[in-house]
Motif scaffolding. Structure first.
Motif, PDB file in Angstrom:
ATOM      1  N   ARG A  90       0.804  -1.214   0.000  1.00  0.00           N
ATOM      2  CA  ARG A  90       0.000   0.000   0.000  1.00  0.00           C
ATOM      3  C   ARG A  90       0.843   1.273   0.000  1.00  0.00           C
ATOM      4  O   ARG A  90       0.598   2.191  -0.777  1.00  0.00           O
ATOM      5  CB  ARG A  90      -0.940  -0.006   1.209  1.00  0.00           C
ATOM      6  CG  ARG A  90      -1.824   1.210   1.319  1.00  0.00           C
ATOM      7  CD  ARG A  90      -2.825   1.067   2.441  1.00  0.00           C
ATOM      8  NE  ARG A  90      -2.201   0.653   3.682  1.00  0.00           N
ATOM      9  CZ  ARG A  90      -1.554   1.465   4.504  1.00  0.00           C
ATOM     10  NH1 ARG A  90      -1.476   2.744   4.216  1.00  0.00           N
ATOM     11  NH2 ARG A  90      -0.990   1.012   5.593  1.00  0.00           N
ATOM     12  N   LEU A  91       1.868   1.324   0.857  1.00  0.00           N
ATOM     13  CA  LEU A  91       2.655   2.547   0.963  1.00  0.00           C
ATOM     14  C   LEU A  91       3.410   2.858  -0.329  1.00  0.00           C
ATOM     15  O   LEU A  91       3.484   4.009  -0.753  1.00  0.00           O
ATOM     16  CB  LEU A  91       3.641   2.448   2.128  1.00  0.00           C
ATOM     17  CG  LEU A  91       3.051   2.680   3.518  1.00  0.00           C
ATOM     18  CD1 LEU A  91       4.111   2.493   4.580  1.00  0.00           C
ATOM     19  CD2 LEU A  91       2.450   4.072   3.607  1.00  0.00           C
ATOM     20  N   ALA A  94       0.944   4.013  -2.861  1.00  0.00           N
ATOM     21  CA  ALA A  94       0.354   5.325  -2.558  1.00  0.00           C
ATOM     22  C   ALA A  94       1.109   6.465  -3.237  1.00  0.00           C
ATOM     23  O   ALA A  94       0.524   7.501  -3.549  1.00  0.00           O
ATOM     24  CB  ALA A  94       0.314   5.541  -1.049  1.00  0.00           C
ATOM     25  N   ARG A  95       2.403   6.276  -3.463  1.00  0.00           N
ATOM     26  CA  ARG A  95       3.185   7.330  -4.129  1.00  0.00           C
ATOM     27  C   ARG A  95       2.851   7.449  -5.600  1.00  0.00           C
ATOM     28  O   ARG A  95       3.218   8.415  -6.245  1.00  0.00           O
ATOM     29  CB  ARG A  95       4.684   7.042  -3.996  1.00  0.00           C
ATOM     30  CG  ARG A  95       5.134   7.127  -2.570  1.00  0.00           C
ATOM     31  CD  ARG A  95       6.628   7.308  -2.430  1.00  0.00           C
ATOM     32  NE  ARG A  95       6.887   7.714  -1.076  1.00  0.00           N
ATOM     33  CZ  ARG A  95       6.931   8.986  -0.679  1.00  0.00           C
ATOM     34  NH1 ARG A  95       6.837   9.949  -1.547  1.00  0.00           N
ATOM     35  NH2 ARG A  95       7.119   9.271   0.585  1.00  0.00           N
ATOM     36  N   VAL A  99      -6.204   9.624  -4.959  1.00  0.00           N
ATOM     37  CA  VAL A  99      -7.548   9.186  -4.595  1.00  0.00           C
ATOM     38  C   VAL A  99      -8.370  10.393  -4.162  1.00  0.00           C
ATOM     39  O   VAL A  99      -7.880  11.238  -3.423  1.00  0.00           O
ATOM     40  CB  VAL A  99      -7.517   8.182  -3.419  1.00  0.00           C
ATOM     41  CG1 VAL A  99      -8.891   7.566  -3.214  1.00  0.00           C
ATOM     42  CG2 VAL A  99      -6.478   7.101  -3.638  1.00  0.00           C
ATOM     43  N   ALA A 106      -9.305  14.498   2.110  1.00  0.00           N
ATOM     44  CA  ALA A 106      -8.039  14.014   2.651  1.00  0.00           C
ATOM     45  C   ALA A 106      -7.116  15.173   3.009  1.00  0.00           C
ATOM     46  O   ALA A 106      -5.952  14.978   3.294  1.00  0.00           O
ATOM     47  CB  ALA A 106      -7.363  13.088   1.637  1.00  0.00           C
ATOM     48  N   LEU A 107      -7.672  16.385   2.996  1.00  0.00           N
ATOM     49  CA  LEU A 107      -6.843  17.552   3.300  1.00  0.00           C
ATOM     50  C   LEU A 107      -6.740  17.753   4.808  1.00  0.00           C
ATOM     51  O   LEU A 107      -7.523  17.201   5.570  1.00  0.00           O
ATOM     52  CB  LEU A 107      -7.467  18.788   2.650  1.00  0.00           C
ATOM     53  CG  LEU A 107      -7.625  18.710   1.130  1.00  0.00           C
ATOM     54  CD1 LEU A 107      -8.580  19.784   0.645  1.00  0.00           C
ATOM     55  CD2 LEU A 107      -6.283  18.854   0.447  1.00  0.00           C
ATOM     56  N   TRP A 108      -5.797  18.561   5.236  1.00  0.00           N
ATOM     57  CA  TRP A 108      -5.637  18.842   6.664  1.00  0.00           C
ATOM     58  C   TRP A 108      -6.625  19.935   7.031  1.00  0.00           C
ATOM     59  O   TRP A 108      -6.462  21.101   6.611  1.00  0.00           O
ATOM     60  CB  TRP A 108      -4.204  19.270   6.950  1.00  0.00           C
ATOM     61  CG  TRP A 108      -3.251  18.123   6.941  1.00  0.00           C
ATOM     62  CD1 TRP A 108      -2.800  17.441   8.038  1.00  0.00           C
ATOM     63  CD2 TRP A 108      -2.632  17.496   5.806  1.00  0.00           C
ATOM     64  NE1 TRP A 108      -1.955  16.428   7.654  1.00  0.00           N
ATOM     65  CE2 TRP A 108      -1.837  16.438   6.292  1.00  0.00           C
ATOM     66  CE3 TRP A 108      -2.698  17.695   4.434  1.00  0.00           C
ATOM     67  CZ2 TRP A 108      -1.098  15.609   5.456  1.00  0.00           C
ATOM     68  CZ3 TRP A 108      -1.973  16.870   3.603  1.00  0.00           C
ATOM     69  CH2 TRP A 108      -1.188  15.851   4.114  1.00  0.00           C
ATOM     70  N   LEU A 111      -5.590  23.485   8.411  1.00  0.00           N
ATOM     71  CA  LEU A 111      -4.581  24.281   7.704  1.00  0.00           C
ATOM     72  C   LEU A 111      -5.203  24.946   6.480  1.00  0.00           C
ATOM     73  O   LEU A 111      -6.136  24.414   5.889  1.00  0.00           O
ATOM     74  CB  LEU A 111      -3.431  23.382   7.241  1.00  0.00           C
ATOM     75  CG  LEU A 111      -2.561  22.766   8.327  1.00  0.00           C
ATOM     76  CD1 LEU A 111      -1.473  21.908   7.684  1.00  0.00           C
ATOM     77  CD2 LEU A 111      -1.938  23.839   9.193  1.00  0.00           C
ATOM     78  N   LEU A 119       2.399  20.683   2.115  1.00  0.00           N
ATOM     79  CA  LEU A 119       2.694  19.426   2.795  1.00  0.00           C
ATOM     80  C   LEU A 119       2.763  18.270   1.798  1.00  0.00           C
ATOM     81  O   LEU A 119       3.646  17.415   1.875  1.00  0.00           O
ATOM     82  CB  LEU A 119       1.602  19.113   3.824  1.00  0.00           C
ATOM     83  CG  LEU A 119       1.866  19.493   5.262  1.00  0.00           C
ATOM     84  CD1 LEU A 119       0.656  19.142   6.115  1.00  0.00           C
ATOM     85  CD2 LEU A 119       3.093  18.754   5.799  1.00  0.00           C
ATOM     86  N   ARG A 122       5.982  18.201   0.064  1.00  0.00           N
ATOM     87  CA  ARG A 122       7.061  17.630   0.871  1.00  0.00           C
ATOM     88  C   ARG A 122       6.916  16.117   0.989  1.00  0.00           C
ATOM     89  O   ARG A 122       7.888  15.375   0.891  1.00  0.00           O
ATOM     90  CB  ARG A 122       7.069  18.252   2.271  1.00  0.00           C
ATOM     91  CG  ARG A 122       7.110  19.770   2.278  1.00  0.00           C
ATOM     92  CD  ARG A 122       8.499  20.294   1.995  1.00  0.00           C
ATOM     93  NE  ARG A 122       9.461  19.865   3.004  1.00  0.00           N
ATOM     94  CZ  ARG A 122       9.697  20.525   4.123  1.00  0.00           C
ATOM     95  NH1 ARG A 122       9.040  21.633   4.383  1.00  0.00           N
ATOM     96  NH2 ARG A 122      10.593  20.079   4.982  1.00  0.00           N
ATOM     97  N   ILE A 123       5.683  15.656   1.233  1.00  0.00           N
ATOM     98  CA  ILE A 123       5.470  14.220   1.428  1.00  0.00           C
ATOM     99  C   ILE A 123       5.801  13.440   0.158  1.00  0.00           C
ATOM    100  O   ILE A 123       6.458  12.408   0.199  1.00  0.00           O
ATOM    101  CB  ILE A 123       4.013  13.945   1.865  1.00  0.00           C
ATOM    102  CG1 ILE A 123       3.783  14.470   3.281  1.00  0.00           C
ATOM    103  CG2 ILE A 123       3.700  12.453   1.796  1.00  0.00           C
ATOM    104  CD1 ILE A 123       2.349  14.374   3.755  1.00  0.00           C
ATOM    105  N   TYR A 124       5.349  13.946  -0.973  1.00  0.00           N
ATOM    106  CA  TYR A 124       5.567  13.219  -2.232  1.00  0.00           C
ATOM    107  C   TYR A 124       6.876  13.621  -2.908  1.00  0.00           C
ATOM    108  O   TYR A 124       7.193  13.135  -3.978  1.00  0.00           O
ATOM    109  CB  TYR A 124       4.395  13.456  -3.189  1.00  0.00           C
ATOM    110  CG  TYR A 124       3.118  12.762  -2.783  1.00  0.00           C
ATOM    111  CD1 TYR A 124       2.766  11.517  -3.313  1.00  0.00           C
ATOM    112  CD2 TYR A 124       2.256  13.334  -1.861  1.00  0.00           C
ATOM    113  CE1 TYR A 124       1.596  10.883  -2.946  1.00  0.00           C
ATOM    114  CE2 TYR A 124       1.082  12.704  -1.489  1.00  0.00           C
ATOM    115  CZ  TYR A 124       0.756  11.484  -2.036  1.00  0.00           C
ATOM    116  OH  TYR A 124      -0.409  10.864  -1.656  1.00  0.00           O
ATOM    117  N   ARG A 125       7.601  14.547  -2.279  1.00  0.00           N
ATOM    118  CA  ARG A 125       8.865  15.050  -2.831  1.00  0.00           C
ATOM    119  C   ARG A 125       8.725  15.478  -4.282  1.00  0.00           C
ATOM    120  O   ARG A 125       9.417  14.996  -5.170  1.00  0.00           O
ATOM    121  CB  ARG A 125       9.961  13.989  -2.726  1.00  0.00           C
ATOM    122  CG  ARG A 125      10.237  13.654  -1.302  1.00  0.00           C
ATOM    123  CD  ARG A 125      11.612  13.037  -1.141  1.00  0.00           C
ATOM    124  NE  ARG A 125      11.677  12.464   0.176  1.00  0.00           N
ATOM    125  CZ  ARG A 125      11.189  11.251   0.462  1.00  0.00           C
ATOM    126  NH1 ARG A 125      10.694  10.499  -0.493  1.00  0.00           N
ATOM    127  NH2 ARG A 125      11.239  10.788   1.668  1.00  0.00           N
TER     128      ARG A 125
END
Ligand code: ATP
Ligand code: MG
Lengths: 344, 276
Positions: A90-91, A94-95, A99, A106-108, A111, A119, A122-125
């Motif tokens: 899954r991880l 996910a990259r 979805v 799925a947003l924060w 914020l 974010l 940064r997470i997906y670079r």
């Protein structure tokens, strides 16, 4: 299609997902029942396709998508997405996918939208230059500028949805699943989301699978549709094929010079008579031209109109015929008082 | 991924952890008033805790043969380990709510491990603030313990805190894994977590043999502080376990991390969401 089968990015074979429900039926007594959300489902999607995944409420659409993401483990069968096993990898998967769940963002939520996007970068670079370029483009296409600095929890449903779509596409995923992406959107937002989806699919070759109850989405976006009901795939093909298979009939409305008894014309049957106006049903595969000349040759024809079956009707008919197999798809003895399908 | 292999994975997750902690701080800063209020409440609570301990100690100069400073040592080391665990992973019993209101689906779509996301989700400055009181008690107990500080005993101290933290994180993660299949169990999970923290705050002898064995071999919280503390204090085990038992904490910590990891991934595999 000349694409070979190894170009498929989603492979689902004989997948079943069962939910075990335990109901309390008394003191210390529990009853077990199985809900087959998805049964023996098989299909594959090639890279770059845009597929509409349709079905009535509770058909198993969301369950399928959750298995494709790796959120739910299938009870049986085999799934491959981009060469990976979703629930086990899954991880890593996910990259490479995006979805959008229509009902849930799925947003924060605390914020501002922009911080959520940062974010995600940064997470997906995502390379900074690439990110800025994409974000600028998406802000323009989805008209985000007026609310991008607002905290997500203060956004309206439609604004949040456009934000979620942006978030899903920012990392430039190979595959995007959208579960009811146009739910609750106004006409303008729907149009923006639709044109965004078709543009991204066309220009970036992103594979898109979307569920919806809005048939305009399907008509405007999807060359291919899959229809699922009670967890089983009932149809897989183009929209036109769906029309011919299910919506088997078109309607011809004729206005005659004076009232006449119901006409007898080969290849068509009269479903309604109202004064000088009559409605005829004929097979959607047939051309209307011979029918029109046959009518004109024998009756004093004043005006006419040909009605295409509405996609909503087609799908509704597919669901009901699937559910009630005892009723043949086209009725041989129509109720004469029953109005025909709307003429457009 | 920037780095290859398992080590690279751990480093990536650590970087994501810090990234999400910063995001959570920024989110918390959105609610300044409640942040200030919570902090004040938290400080009052900590002061009350300290006062309670003081009152207990004033009236119980010795508990089951353990002197005041020894009880403070047991209490401080346990409370510190559990507070560190909570500062790092937070109250994981929240997971049940997250599953029930459907947020877990979104969590599972992101390329960040579920544990890192849950641990950072409601990270707030208070979580760090809760470290102050246990740290103070622990430090004071160290200063007053009638112990001959050999290098061996000194070296045990950081190990004790580290292993204690690991065991307490494992316990939190292991029981929270149950929530994936029974999201309604949040309250029970919280009780287990708080109960185990409470159980280790006093000498295990007060619970009797059967309970002590349960807390040693089944929920191995005895290795958070009790066993290594016996070693530091130079006391024989009242239940007759061999003297080296206190040195087994690292092994127990590793084993519980492993068990918790297995339970956690089994939980995720059995997650079924809420439909829709
Ligand atoms: N977590 C769950 N536990 C029990 N049953 C579930 C669960 N999730 C889904 N189901 C059941 O599985 C079936 C399929 O549900 P699913 O959500 O996939 O439908 P859907 O096609 O997405 O419907 P909709 O159009 O209403 O969104 C339903 O009967 C539903 O009740
Ligand atoms: Mg659904």
């Amino acid at each position: 299609m000349t694409l070979s089968s190894d170009a498929s990015v989603i492979d689902v074979s004989e997948v079943t997902r069962t939910f075990v429900l335990r109901r309390r039926t008394g003191w210390m007594r529990r009853e077990r029942s199985d809900v087959h959300a998805v049964r023996d489902l098989s299909f594959s999607v090639r890279a770059g396709e845009m597929v509409g995944y349709l079905g009535p409420n509770g058909a198993g659409k969301s369950t399928t998508i959750k298995m494709l993401v790796g959120i739910l483990t299938p009870s049986a069968g085999r799934l491959r997405v981009a060469g990976l096993d979703p629930s086990r990898q899954r991880l890593r998967l996910a990259r490479r996918i995006g979805v959008v769940f229509g009902q849930r963002s799925a947003l924060w939520s605390d914020l501002p939208l922009r911080d959520s996007f940062d974010l995600i970068q940064r997470i997906y670079r995502i390379p900074p230059a690439r990110y800025r370029q994409n974000l600028d483009e998406f802000i323009q296409l989805l008209d985000l500028a007026s609310f991008i600095d607002t905290p997500v929890r203060q956004l309206s449903l439609g604004q949040r949805m456009r934000g979620s779509v942006t978030a899903a596409f920012l990392p430039e995923p190979e595959i995007v699943y959208l579960d009811e992406p146009t739910i609750g959107l106004d006409v303008v937002s729907k149009a923006a989301v639709r044109s965004f989806l078709s543009r991204t699919n066309r220009e970036s070759g992103t594979t898109i699978l979307l569920t919806t109850h809005d048939m305009t989405d399907v008509e405007q976006l999807c060359r291919r549709v899959m229809v699922i009901d009670h967890g089983r795939l009932g149809f897989d093909g183009t929209l036109d094929e769906l029309r011919t298979r299910i919506g088997g009939v078109r309607t011809l409305r004729v206005d005659l010079a004076e009232p006449q008894p119901a006409m007898t014309i080969e290849g068509a049957r009269v479903v309604r008579v109202d004064g000088a106006r009559q409605w005829l049903e004929f097979s959607a595969q047939d051309s209307a031209a011979p029918l029109v000349s046959a009518v004109a040759a024998r009756y004093p024809l004043v005006d006419l109109a040909v009605g295409e079956p509405a996609i909503e009707d087609i799908v509704a008919r597919l669901y009901t015929t699937d559910r009630l197999p005892a009723v043949p798809p086209s009725r041989t003895d129509p109720d004469p008082t029953h109005p025909p399908s709307p003429v457009r | 991924m920037t780095g290859g292999g398992r080590l690279g994975l751990v480093r990536d997750e650590a970087a994501l952890y810090l990234l999400l902690v910063r995001a959570a701080f920024r989110s918390a800063a959105q609610y300044r008033v409640s942040l200030v209020m919570y902090t004040l409440v938290e400080m009052a609570g900590a002061a009350l805790d300290l006062a309670t301990i003081g009152i207990i100690f004033a009236h119980l100069p010795d508990l089951d043969g353990f002197a005041l400073s020894e009880v403070a040592f047991l209490y401080g080391s346990s409370a510190l380990a559990f507070a560190l665990a909570e500062a790092l992973v937070g109250p994981l019993d929240q997971l049940g709510w997250q599953i029930k209101d459907g947020r877990m689906d979104a969590t599972l779509t992101r390329p960040v491990s579920v544990l890192v996301q849950c641990a950072t989700m409601d990270f707030s400055p208070q979580r760090l603030g809760r470290l102050a009181q246990p740290t103070a008690v622990f430090a004071v107990s160290l200063a007053t313990l009638p112990v001959d500080w050999s290098p061996g005993r000194v070296a045990i101290l950081p190990m004790m805190v580290l292993c204690g933290t690991m065991i307490s994180i494992s316990l939190a993660v292991g029981v929270a894994a149950v929530l994936f299949v029974a999201p309604d169990a949040s309250v029970a999970i919280a009780a287990v977590r708080q109960g185990s923290a409470l159980a280790t705050q006093y000498p295990l002898t007060i619970y009797g043999r059967r309970m002590a064995m349960l807390l040693t071999f089944v929920f191995p919280v005895a290795f958070v502080n009790w066993q290594p503390a016996l070693f530091v204090l130079g006391r024989p085990d009242p239940f007759g376990l061999p003297g080296f038992t206190g040195l087994l904490s690292p092994l127990v910590a590793l084993a519980s991390c492993l068990a918790a990891g297995i339970a956690w991934s089994a939980g995720i595999r059995h997650y079924r969401g809420e439909g829709g």
